[in-house]
Design a protein around this motif. Sequence first.
Motif, short mmCIF file in Angstrom:
data_model
loop_
_atom_site.label_atom_id
_atom_site.label_comp_id
_atom_site.label_asym_id
_atom_site.label_seq_id
_atom_site.Cartn_x
_atom_site.Cartn_y
_atom_site.Cartn_z
N THR A 32 30.30 47.72 34.26
CA THR A 32 30.22 46.14 34.40
C THR A 32 29.86 45.72 33.06
OG1 THR A 32 29.17 46.18 36.80
CG2 THR A 32 28.75 44.21 35.21
N LYS A 36 32.26 43.06 30.64
CA LYS A 36 31.72 41.85 30.18
C LYS A 36 32.19 41.63 28.75
CE LYS A 36 28.17 40.55 33.59
NZ LYS A 36 28.75 39.37 34.05
N THR A 39 35.98 41.14 28.21
CA THR A 39 36.32 39.63 28.52
C THR A 39 36.07 38.67 27.70
OG1 THR A 39 35.86 39.99 31.07
CG2 THR A 39 36.04 37.77 30.17
N PHE A 57 24.38 34.72 28.85
CA PHE A 57 25.48 36.14 28.54
C PHE A 57 24.43 37.25 27.94
CE2 PHE A 57 28.21 38.53 25.52
CZ PHE A 57 28.78 38.94 26.47
N GLU A 60 22.37 38.56 30.54
CA GLU A 60 22.94 39.72 31.39
C GLU A 60 22.98 41.01 31.08
OE1 GLU A 60 26.66 37.71 32.43
OE2 GLU A 60 25.82 36.78 34.19
#
Length: 576
Positions: A32, A36, A39, A57, A60
């Motif tokens: 995960t 991120k 991306t 961001f 996270e």
Amino acid sequence: MKSIFRKLFFRNLHLLILELLFAYVVVQLLVTGSQKISTAIDRVLQGDTQNIFSQEFLAELVLIVLAGTIFTFIKNVCAQQLAIRVQTKFRDLAADQLMEVEYQFISDHHSASVYNKLLGDIGVVSEYYSGILPQMITIIVTVGVILYSLLTLDSILILFFLISFPVILLISWYANSRLARMARGRWQLLDELNEIGYDSLSGITVGRSFQLDEIMNQRIETMTEKILRFDIKRNYLSAISWGLSFLVKWGPHILLSSLALMRVVNKTMTVGELTFFILMLDRIVQPLSELPALLNAAKEAEVSKKRLEQLMNEPKEAFGSRQTGMQNECAVSFSQVSFGYTEGNELLKDLSLQVMAGSKVAIVGESGEGKSTIFRLLCGFYSPGKGELALFGTSLNQWDITAARKMISIVSQNVFLFPDTIAWNVACGNKDVTIIDVIKACKLANIHDFIMNQPLGYETPVMERGDSFSGGEKQRLSIARAFLKNAPILLLDEPTSAIDMGTEKLIKTAIERISKGKTVLTIAHRLSTIQDADRIYVLSKGKIAESGTHQELLGRQGAYRRLIRMQEGGEGADGN
């Protein structure tokens, strides 16, 4: 053969399930987080930089890192708990097994070989459960989760990887199988080396007296040379295994990274996806490169597990549940008992004798006739090949063996002392015995004055094998033990056979005291010591050749009379 380790493993299966679960969560968090970042890279390249450094961001990413750390910790705790529980329970079971295994096993196997299994093999198995198994579980979960995520990205590249890697893994598996076979042979050689070393230390007085140092050193050098040759071959195969690990690590990695880069050039994959692909590929290839070495270690651990399970599957002493039985007037009865240590070679043949409660019986005969064997049978160390052995009118097979042995005290010519204090050796670990009881027993055994002259009295430590005491001193400590045990049957393996006349008088006095009110069976080497026995049995060719009192046997001019003449002529009749 039942698998002890499999049973212990499944008993703690819940810890394995938890380890697998948390390993999955950790890998999923890694995927995960990498997605991120992938991306984010593509957004930056597209000119979208507004949300890259936002608090949301970054928060996270921090949460993913913290969660990954916590779950990794929990996963490792589960793995270590699994290892600790399996190891601890097995050690407990192994200790119980050694205490209950048939005496025949102890007799047939060298002590050093058994020690090597309990120390060396348990160490290897412990490493398997604490390190190797958790690593393999992590690899399996990591590879499974990441491969699935990469399949959704580019199934063709991953398909290529799935085809090429098993070929290399099969070659590695073959090398590991060879290593496992060599591991079995190596452990056998280590057993033999330990046996030689153990014998060299145990027999050091004899070895130095007869100048056997060079011979023993040669044996050790020969065995170490064999082990060296084994290790050279083993290291050669290990080098191949490590070479395959290198091939597994860098071959697919370089090839697939190059192919992925071509896809970026062809614009069928973004730079962010390329970054994710390479990051995840590295997370697969790194653990897979360690797999051949782990398989090798697992194979060797399997050898150790099988050796330990062979020990655990040795038959235990099999007896009944009878706890008491002193009402019968016959304390010991042998009814047509036959026994041999090896098949087809009977030492005792249809032996029958009875020892009445409270009587004093002696068993005599030339060396090799089976006198000491009778004692071993009576103590339940061996079972008769045929016939019946009874204790107070009840077959020994029906007795609880621990209860039966409580009925018997042994004073042997070969006294073993534990490396503990004098008091502990006399009490033999019995927590119900006080120091006052120990002192009283030692006084009755004529050893108290000697103990009080020691630096720490009853707390004086005993050296290994009791080498700090003379034969007579050890004999009297053995008699003190028997006083404390106070069993109704007393077995005397002639404790005055190899001591000086002054010490012999002290021991005889102690034996007279301990024999009062007891059923006494004596193996006699010095026939002059058993003239007052109620009955004397003469063993010859595995049978009772004659029996009677000393005077009766002298008058018959038979086997007993011949033994008397042999001793008068200077020939000893040693026991066996």
